[in-house]
Scaffold this motif. Structure first.
Motif, mmCIF file in Angstrom:
data_model
loop_
_atom_site.group_PDB
_atom_site.id
_atom_site.type_symbol
_atom_site.label_atom_id
_atom_site.label_comp_id
_atom_site.label_asym_id
_atom_site.label_seq_id
_atom_site.Cartn_x
_atom_site.Cartn_y
_atom_site.Cartn_z
ATOM 1 N N TYR A 46 31.419 13.358 3.550
ATOM 2 C CA TYR A 46 32.744 12.751 3.496
ATOM 3 C C TYR A 46 32.648 11.316 3.031
ATOM 4 C CZ TYR A 46 33.660 16.655 6.657
ATOM 5 O OH TYR A 46 33.742 17.893 7.211
ATOM 6 N N THR A 47 33.765 10.849 2.483
ATOM 7 C CA THR A 47 33.890 9.431 2.181
ATOM 8 C C THR A 47 34.531 8.774 3.393
ATOM 9 O OG1 THR A 47 34.269 10.032 -0.110
ATOM 10 C CG2 THR A 47 34.864 7.794 0.547
ATOM 11 N N ILE A 48 33.929 7.717 3.886
ATOM 12 C CA ILE A 48 34.426 7.126 5.125
ATOM 13 C C ILE A 48 34.777 5.658 4.923
ATOM 14 C CG2 ILE A 48 33.851 6.543 7.518
ATOM 15 C CD1 ILE A 48 32.006 8.994 7.513
ATOM 16 N N ILE A 97 36.632 2.774 -3.824
ATOM 17 C CA ILE A 97 35.811 3.379 -2.770
ATOM 18 C C ILE A 97 35.058 4.523 -3.404
ATOM 19 C CG2 ILE A 97 35.859 4.589 -0.552
ATOM 20 C CD1 ILE A 97 38.425 3.050 0.093
ATOM 21 N N ARG A 98 33.759 4.450 -3.295
ATOM 22 C CA ARG A 98 32.919 5.438 -3.958
ATOM 23 C C ARG A 98 32.873 6.718 -3.148
ATOM 24 N NH1 ARG A 98 27.721 3.278 -3.638
ATOM 25 N NH2 ARG A 98 28.116 1.671 -5.201
ATOM 26 N N LYS A 99 32.613 7.824 -3.861
ATOM 27 C CA LYS A 99 32.503 9.104 -3.167
ATOM 28 C C LYS A 99 31.300 9.068 -2.220
ATOM 29 C CE LYS A 99 33.109 13.957 -4.405
ATOM 30 N NZ LYS A 99 32.401 14.617 -3.362
ATOM 31 N N ASN A 100 31.513 9.615 -1.023
ATOM 32 C CA ASN A 100 30.462 9.752 -0.010
ATOM 33 C C ASN A 100 29.793 8.438 0.396
ATOM 34 O OD1 ASN A 100 31.083 12.369 -0.234
ATOM 35 N ND2 ASN A 100 29.038 13.097 -0.761
ATOM 36 N N LEU A 123 26.978 9.624 14.291
ATOM 37 C CA LEU A 123 27.840 10.645 13.715
ATOM 38 C C LEU A 123 28.365 10.215 12.356
ATOM 39 C CD1 LEU A 123 29.391 13.262 14.069
ATOM 40 C CD2 LEU A 123 31.080 12.021 15.404
ATOM 41 N N ILE A 124 28.749 8.938 12.260
ATOM 42 C CA ILE A 124 29.269 8.433 10.984
ATOM 43 C C ILE A 124 28.209 8.578 9.900
ATOM 44 C CG2 ILE A 124 30.012 6.347 9.769
ATOM 45 C CD1 ILE A 124 31.355 5.480 12.426
ATOM 46 N N ALA A 125 26.965 8.230 10.264
ATOM 47 C CA ALA A 125 25.867 8.351 9.287
ATOM 48 C C ALA A 125 25.718 9.796 8.820
ATOM 49 C CB ALA A 125 24.566 7.847 9.908
ATOM 50 N N GLU A 126 25.823 10.742 9.777
ATOM 51 C CA GLU A 126 25.697 12.154 9.405
ATOM 52 C C GLU A 126 26.860 12.608 8.524
ATOM 53 O OE1 GLU A 126 25.299 14.561 12.898
ATOM 54 O OE2 GLU A 126 23.613 13.305 13.565
ATOM 55 N N LEU A 127 28.050 12.184 8.925
ATOM 56 C CA LEU A 127 29.246 12.636 8.209
ATOM 57 C C LEU A 127 29.279 12.119 6.780
ATOM 58 C CD1 LEU A 127 32.000 12.225 10.944
ATOM 59 C CD2 LEU A 127 31.012 14.355 10.107
ATOM 60 N N SER A 128 28.653 10.961 6.550
ATOM 61 C CA SER A 128 28.765 10.345 5.221
ATOM 62 C C SER A 128 28.105 11.211 4.154
ATOM 63 C CB SER A 128 28.169 8.947 5.236
ATOM 64 O OG SER A 128 26.782 9.031 5.439
ATOM 65 N N GLU A 129 27.305 12.194 4.565
ATOM 66 C CA GLU A 129 26.725 13.086 3.569
ATOM 67 C C GLU A 129 27.800 13.935 2.896
ATOM 68 O OE1 GLU A 129 23.685 15.407 5.411
ATOM 69 O OE2 GLU A 129 22.669 13.603 6.166
ATOM 70 N N HIS A 152 32.564 6.437 -10.525
ATOM 71 C CA HIS A 152 32.880 7.604 -9.700
ATOM 72 C C HIS A 152 33.655 7.225 -8.445
ATOM 73 C CE1 HIS A 152 30.046 9.426 -12.348
ATOM 74 N NE2 HIS A 152 29.051 8.695 -11.868
ATOM 75 N N ALA A 153 34.703 6.459 -8.627
ATOM 76 C CA ALA A 153 35.478 6.040 -7.462
ATOM 77 C C ALA A 153 36.250 7.230 -6.901
ATOM 78 C CB ALA A 153 36.460 4.940 -7.840
ATOM 79 N N LYS A 154 36.176 7.410 -5.557
ATOM 80 C CA LYS A 154 36.986 8.432 -4.884
ATOM 81 C C LYS A 154 38.421 7.936 -4.779
ATOM 82 C CE LYS A 154 37.687 12.186 -2.617
ATOM 83 N NZ LYS A 154 37.554 13.467 -3.303
ATOM 84 N N MET A 155 38.527 6.694 -4.355
ATOM 85 C CA MET A 155 39.852 6.078 -4.270
ATOM 86 C C MET A 155 39.819 4.777 -5.053
ATOM 87 S SD MET A 155 41.184 6.678 -0.379
ATOM 88 C CE MET A 155 42.917 6.827 -0.769
#
Lengths: 296, 425
Positions: free
Chosen positions: A242-244, A71-74, A234-240, A46-49
């Motif tokens: 977004y893929t970062i 890069i995996r999703k989320n 914030l990064i931890a929250e966003l990872s739910e 399930h690679a996002k990129m």
């Protein structure tokens, strides 16, 4: 722990100057030991990129050598490595920000959800709406806080009414954890905020266009520890949602925020693995040398 | 212990360091003082000589607007009023004031006290109100330029070598005693065009000529210059061709302005057939001259926009064009305006290229548009400075004051705009 990292910083300065002299311990040669293929867990389901065999050239000079990575999703993937190892260059290839450098040439394929982003048919504008970016230095526009966040939505025509736009601005600022601090002064210039607030404003601006991937290029390097902690939270929250992909100089940060860590060395991707694995049980001697602070 | 401590070494050198710093400050201050002094001398000289141009002596005549003498019959058509013989009634009123004057030569001297423009004054009065016909009216007419110069300098003894003879001086003294001479603000100076008669010559023709010429220059050079700068900075590939263009633009900024005049003559007038002596062609020539200045300063302004702003815009998916129009242009506009105002100030003071395209002609009518023959302020100054009549000396300085005023006004507008547009980041 801290002392080790301080030392690592000091040594990185010496390496920066371009000399190939061995570090304090004397044993690790920077050139030697580069593996012919990246070790660790490079490919995922399930690679996002999907990045395959990417070479990047600046004119004659090759900055990135044959990098393949999923890069995996989320997930949050951190990219670490000594200065000049190509991690920032690599990050910028992911949303074609290096298009702006005339001498820059990218070979290989980078796919986002199975579509090649360097395909001529794919428009760079829509790509950057899907793959947003946060830069090293906070760079809000010299406009109001509101306009900063609303800008992306405006140019892409995402909102049909002012009310909708207000909503986007509010949710974006809330997601970036900035709403409570700025809700009473949305019309004041974004440049009047503190450094940490500015960086969160830039994150709010990036997520206002609802990207799928957010690239962060050393987002905390200009911030103090408290502001840094907020961004990391914030990064931890966003990872739910977004893929970062985050480039960082701080190994503690990589250890704290990321699921996986990629170690770059002189333009090669040496090792990718789950963050815990990289920091506790690195497979490659170069990775080990770096995380234990034997060179920067 | 010969070895001095670090502190001792530093203290030893301190005195010399402070001395050189003071020396440099003294140099700086003295050059500023010198510059200011020159400015003050220049301004006092110009204002001292030129303020007289804004005032003019007027003589009160009591004229009888006798229909028969004027040659106007009962119909009193406009044509008749325009063609009437006002000279004779003016002469009559002068003779009435000085009945003793006899002899052709003396009479001629008397008549010369009043400006030729007096007839237009009477004509204007009649045209406005025909009921004045046949009545006896008091009218203020402007004095002749020689009289004006004489009266302005009569107190200063050294002005004895005036063009007024003793007899005329006596008449003037008598007129003054009767309260028939008055010095007033010369509004006509701002209302009329050029004239061979200094007392009738006004600045408005040149002022409007300069205004129209600069409008054409601004409307052409600003958009072209900014577009060229934006393209070269933001869009053009960096290669040998763009390098060549850059070198050429920089060289153009150093080309003597008269060359642009020759170019304008050859290309705009002779090839494209644009009429000569008009603000349109003048503005086009000055556009060529100001373009390099505007392009160079605009490019510098665009370069000074931090790249992080461009990255920020591109990073959230703005197109190249949106990045430029939304962010780069607004941020660089103040710098572009600075360059533009420098270019415009240069254009305002330019004479040489305009000589080549016929804007040095003697033009009486105030231009009404960009295709009316006209002249410009610096050329008018040159023309007046070149005229033999003494009264033109102060007109010249007066025109310089007007030119400086125009320049200050233009700069003030630009500074105001720049302040409004300036943003901090």
């Amino acid at each position: 722990m801290n002392q080790v990292f301080d030392k690592a910083e000091g040594i990185s300065m010496a390496v920066d100057s371009g000399s190939r002299r061995s570090a304090e311990s004397g044993e690790v040669d920077m050139q030697a030991n580069i593996p012919s293929a990246t070790v660790g867990k490079v490919f995922v389901d399930h690679a996002k990129m999907a990045i395959r065999n990417v070479d990047v050239f600046y004119g004659e000079k090759q900055a990135i050598h044959n990098v393949s990575l999923d890069i995996r999703k989320n997930e949050v993937i951190a990219m670490i490595g000594p200065s000049g190892c190509g991690k920032s260059t690599f990050l910028r290839t992911l949303n074609r920000m290096n298009d702006t450098i005339p001498t820059c040439l990218v070979k290989g394929t980078i796919e986002l959800d199975g579509n090649d982003i360097y395909d001529k048919k794919l428009d760079v504008v829509s790509l950057r709406a899907r793959v947003g970016m946060v830069f090293q230095k906070p760079n809000p526009f010299p406009k109001s806080i509101y306009d900063n966040v609303a800008y992306g939505a405006k140019i892409h025509g995402l909102c049909s009414s002012r009310i909708e736009l207000d909503e986007v601005v509010e949710t974006s600022l809330k997601k970036a954890g900035l709403w409570s601090e700025v809700k009473d002064r949305l019309n004041q210039p974004g440049t009047g905020l503190s450094g940490g607030q500015q960086q969160r404003l830039c994150i709010a601006r990036a997520i206002a266009v609802s990207p799928e991937v957010i690239l962060m290029d050393e987002p905390c390097s200009a911030l103090d520890p408290i502001a840094t902690a907020k961004i990391e939270e914030l990064i931890a929250e966003l990872s739910e949602n977004y893929t970062i992909a985050i480039v960082t100089h701080s190994m503690q940060q990589a250890a704290r925020v990321s699921n996986r860590t990629a170690y770059f060395h002189l333009g090669y991707l040496v090792e990718v693995n789950d963050t815990e694995m990289v920091f506790t049980n690195p497979e490659h001697s170069l990775t080990e040398a770096y995380i234990t602070g034997r060179f920067g | 212990m010969n070895k001095m401590s670090t502190i001792e070494k530093i203290e030893k050198g301190l005195k010399r360091r402070y001395f050189s710093e003071r020396l440099f400050q003294i140099f700086g201050i003295s050059s500023i003082v010198f510059g200011l002094l020159c400015l003050v001398v220049l301004l006092t000289d110009i204002v001292g000589k030129g303020h007289g141009a804004f005032f003019q002596h007027y003589i009160r005549l009591t004229v009888v607007l006798d229909a028969e003498k004027l040659g106007i019959d009962d119909r009193a058509t406009s044509e008749q009023i325009a063609m009437a013989d006002y000279d004779s009634v003016i002469r009559e009123s002068l003779l009435e004031l000085f009945p003793d004057v006899s002899g052709r030569k003396q009479k001629k001297q008397l008549y010369r006290l009043v400006s030729d423009g007096a007839t237009y004054r009477l004509q204007g009065m009649l045209a406005e109100d025909r009921r004045l016909l046949g009545q006896r009216v008091d009218v203020w007419v402007s004095a002749d330029d020689d009289v004006d110069v004489y009266l302005k300098h009569v107190d200063a003894e050294k002005e004895a070598s005036s063009r007024i003879d003793e007899q005329q001086a006596l008449w003037l003294a008598a007129l003054q005693a009767q309260g028939r001479i008055e010095k007033r603000f010369n509004s006509e100076f701002f209302m009329t065009g050029d004239s061979r008669n200094p007392e009738k010559a006004g600045i408005k023709g040149a002022l409007m000529g300069s205004f129209y010429t600069l409008m054409v220059t601004l409307l052409l050079s600003f958009p072209i210059g900014v577009a060229a700068a934006v393209y070269l900075e933001e869009f053009a590939p960096k290669n040998r061709w763009t390098d060549l263009i850059e070198v050429n633009i920089n060289n153009l900024a150093a080309v003597p302005s008269i060359i642009f005049g020759l170019l304008g003559l050859a290309v705009f007038i002779n090839f494209f057939g644009v009429p000569r002596s008009v603000p349109l062609v003048g503005g086009m020539v000055l556009t060529l001259m100001t373009l390099p200045t505007i392009i160079i300063s605009s490019r510098a302004a665009i370069k000074s926009v931090p790249p992080s702003i461009r990255e920020a815009a591109l990073g959230i998916g703005a197109s190249k064009m949106q990045t430029v129009t939304h962010h780069v242009l607004p941020l660089s506009l103040p710098g572009m305006l600075t360059g533009t105002i420098i270019g415009m100030a240069q254009a305002l003071g330019e004479t040489a290229p305009l000589l080549m395209i016929g804007m040095i002609a003697f033009i009486v009518d105030v231009p009404q548009g960009i295709t009316d023959p006209s002249t410009v302020l610096p050329v008018q100054i040159f023309l007046w400075a070149d005229s033999p009549e003494r009264a033109f000396t102060e007109k010249t300085s007066g025109a310089i004051i007007v030119l400086l005023g125009f320049l200050i006004f233009m700069n003030a507008v630009a500074v105001f705009l720049r302040k409004r547009l300036e943003k901090k980041w």
